[in-house]
Design a protein around this motif. Structure first.
Motif, PDB file in Angstrom:
ATOM      1  N   GLN A   2       0.887  -1.294   0.019  1.00 25.26           N
ATOM      2  CA  GLN A   2       0.103  -0.025   0.013  1.00 25.26           C
ATOM      3  C   GLN A   2       0.936   1.391  -0.098  1.00 25.26           C
ATOM      4  OE1 GLN A   2      -3.173   0.568   0.014  1.00 25.26           O
ATOM      5  NE2 GLN A   2      -3.708  -1.412  -0.432  1.00 25.26           N
ATOM      6  N   SER A   3       0.472   2.168  -0.800  1.00 24.32           N
ATOM      7  CA  SER A   3       1.282   3.659  -0.874  1.00 24.32           C
ATOM      8  C   SER A   3       0.512   4.332   0.398  1.00 24.32           C
ATOM      9  CB  SER A   3       1.121   4.170  -2.017  1.00 24.32           C
ATOM     10  OG  SER A   3      -0.172   4.114  -2.663  1.00 24.32           O
ATOM     11  N   SER A   4       1.306   5.381   0.697  1.00 20.46           N
ATOM     12  CA  SER A   4       0.750   6.262   1.556  1.00 20.46           C
ATOM     13  C   SER A   4      -0.308   7.274   1.125  1.00 20.46           C
ATOM     14  CB  SER A   4       1.772   7.061   2.155  1.00 20.46           C
ATOM     15  OG  SER A   4       2.128   8.209   1.435  1.00 20.46           O
ATOM     16  N   GLN A   5      -0.764   8.059   1.660  1.00 17.72           N
ATOM     17  CA  GLN A   5      -2.097   8.805   1.506  1.00 17.72           C
ATOM     18  C   GLN A   5      -1.399  10.074   0.692  1.00 17.72           C
ATOM     19  OE1 GLN A   5      -3.864  10.971   4.796  1.00 17.72           O
ATOM     20  NE2 GLN A   5      -5.559  11.505   3.595  1.00 17.72           N
ATOM     21  N   ARG A  36       9.180  17.881  -2.996  1.00 20.46           N
ATOM     22  CA  ARG A  36       9.519  18.873  -1.977  1.00 20.46           C
ATOM     23  C   ARG A  36       9.032  18.738  -0.667  1.00 20.46           C
ATOM     24  NH1 ARG A  36       9.803  21.980  -6.699  1.00 20.46           N
ATOM     25  NH2 ARG A  36       7.715  22.663  -6.487  1.00 20.46           N
ATOM     26  N   ALA A  37       7.718  18.097  -0.577  1.00 22.07           N
ATOM     27  CA  ALA A  37       6.957  17.947   0.460  1.00 22.07           C
ATOM     28  C   ALA A  37       6.750  16.530   1.337  1.00 22.07           C
ATOM     29  CB  ALA A  37       5.559  18.549   0.349  1.00 22.07           C
ATOM     30  N   HIS A  38       7.282  15.400   0.315  1.00 23.30           N
ATOM     31  CA  HIS A  38       6.732  14.423   1.084  1.00 23.30           C
ATOM     32  C   HIS A  38       7.928  13.343   1.198  1.00 23.30           C
ATOM     33  CE1 HIS A  38       2.611  15.780   1.042  1.00 23.30           C
ATOM     34  NE2 HIS A  38       2.891  15.772  -0.025  1.00 23.30           N
ATOM     35  N   GLN A  39       7.788  12.243   1.918  1.00 23.93           N
ATOM     36  CA  GLN A  39       8.952  11.171   2.147  1.00 23.93           C
ATOM     37  C   GLN A  39       8.326   9.699   1.934  1.00 23.93           C
ATOM     38  OE1 GLN A  39      12.602  11.586   2.797  1.00 23.93           O
ATOM     39  NE2 GLN A  39      12.024  13.603   2.194  1.00 23.93           N
ATOM     40  N   ASP A  40       7.103   9.778   1.732  1.00 24.03           N
ATOM     41  CA  ASP A  40       6.286   8.339   1.670  1.00 24.03           C
ATOM     42  C   ASP A  40       6.591   7.614   0.663  1.00 24.03           C
ATOM     43  OD1 ASP A  40       4.908  10.247   0.328  1.00 24.03           O
ATOM     44  OD2 ASP A  40       2.900   9.136   0.229  1.00 24.03           O
ATOM     45  N   TRP A  41       7.540   8.072  -0.487  1.00 25.18           N
ATOM     46  CA  TRP A  41       7.929   7.235  -1.635  1.00 25.18           C
ATOM     47  C   TRP A  41       9.119   6.054  -1.197  1.00 25.18           C
ATOM     48  CZ3 TRP A  41      12.929   7.707  -2.003  1.00 25.18           C
ATOM     49  CH2 TRP A  41      13.701   8.827  -1.448  1.00 25.18           C
ATOM     50  N   ARG A  42       9.689   6.483   0.087  1.00 28.91           N
ATOM     51  CA  ARG A  42      10.771   5.565   0.353  1.00 28.91           C
ATOM     52  C   ARG A  42      10.493   4.122   0.430  1.00 28.91           C
ATOM     53  NH1 ARG A  42      15.209   8.340   1.467  1.00 28.91           N
ATOM     54  NH2 ARG A  42      15.079  10.420   1.756  1.00 28.91           N
ATOM     55  N   SER A  43       9.326   3.798   0.718  1.00 25.05           N
ATOM     56  CA  SER A  43       8.803   2.352   0.858  1.00 25.05           C
ATOM     57  C   SER A  43       8.905   1.584  -0.367  1.00 25.05           C
ATOM     58  CB  SER A  43       7.466   1.988   1.249  1.00 25.05           C
ATOM     59  OG  SER A  43       6.520   2.669   0.469  1.00 25.05           O
ATOM     60  N   PHE A  44       8.945   2.511  -1.608  1.00 23.10           N
ATOM     61  CA  PHE A  44       8.992   2.035  -3.070  1.00 23.10           C
ATOM     62  C   PHE A  44      10.553   2.164  -3.565  1.00 23.10           C
ATOM     63  CE2 PHE A  44       4.521   2.864  -2.661  1.00 23.10           C
ATOM     64  CZ  PHE A  44       4.092   1.882  -3.577  1.00 23.10           C
ATOM     65  N   ALA A  45      11.393   2.637  -2.676  1.00 21.62           N
ATOM     66  CA  ALA A  45      12.758   2.849  -3.175  1.00 21.62           C
ATOM     67  C   ALA A  45      13.679   1.563  -2.783  1.00 21.62           C
ATOM     68  CB  ALA A  45      13.283   4.307  -2.445  1.00 21.62           C
ATOM     69  N   LEU A  46      13.617   0.733  -3.530  1.00 20.61           N
ATOM     70  CA  LEU A  46      14.173  -0.574  -3.336  1.00 20.61           C
ATOM     71  C   LEU A  46      15.444  -0.594  -4.336  1.00 20.61           C
ATOM     72  CD1 LEU A  46      10.986  -2.760  -3.759  1.00 20.61           C
ATOM     73  CD2 LEU A  46      12.048  -1.936  -1.450  1.00 20.61           C
TER      74      LEU A  46
END
Length: 122
Positions: A2-5, A36-46
């Motif tokens: 699941q991705s974040s909001q 510039r505003a979010h870090q929730d992409w990190r769960s996809f940074a493999l």
């Protein structure tokens, strides 16, 4: 996974932009605002120690959203996006884009760099 909001919101915004305008003139703005505003992409940074990775976040009829990850010193092969529109945002670190002119039909020999640009996060 699941991705974040916030990432879900980006996917919705991209979908709406492409529905309203086929060439998506606001895509770079949407990606930059998100970066510039979010870090929730990190769960996809493999990452892989062997090569850069392409991690799919969303696939829609008009676009794919991917997190591409290069480790220090990794490169992607010289390529183009002929017939496609392509946008990018740097989420962390920096990336150098090297451009080459399209060789003439039947030309041989090494490619000669046309330009290079380094992009920073955000």
């Amino acid at each position: 996974m699941q991705s974040s909001q916030a990432l879900d919101g980006l996917v919705r915004s991209l979908h709406e932009e492409f529905q309203a305008r086929a060439r998506g003139p606001r895509i770079a703005e949407l990606l930059g605002n998100y970066a510039r505003a979010h870090q929730d992409w990190r769960s996809f940074a493999l990452f892989s120690p062997a090569q850069y990775t392409r991690n799919l976040v969303a696939r829609e009829p008009r676009f794919e959203l991917m997190i591409l990850c290069w480790g220090a010193g990794q490169e992607s092969a010289i390529h183009n996006h002929e017939g496609q529109d392509c946008w990018m945002g740097v989420l962390d670190g920096e990336i150098e884009e090297v451009r080459y002119p399209m060789p003439a039909a039947g030309a041989s020999g090494p490619l000669k760099q046309k330009s290079a640009q380094t992009y920073q996060a955000g």
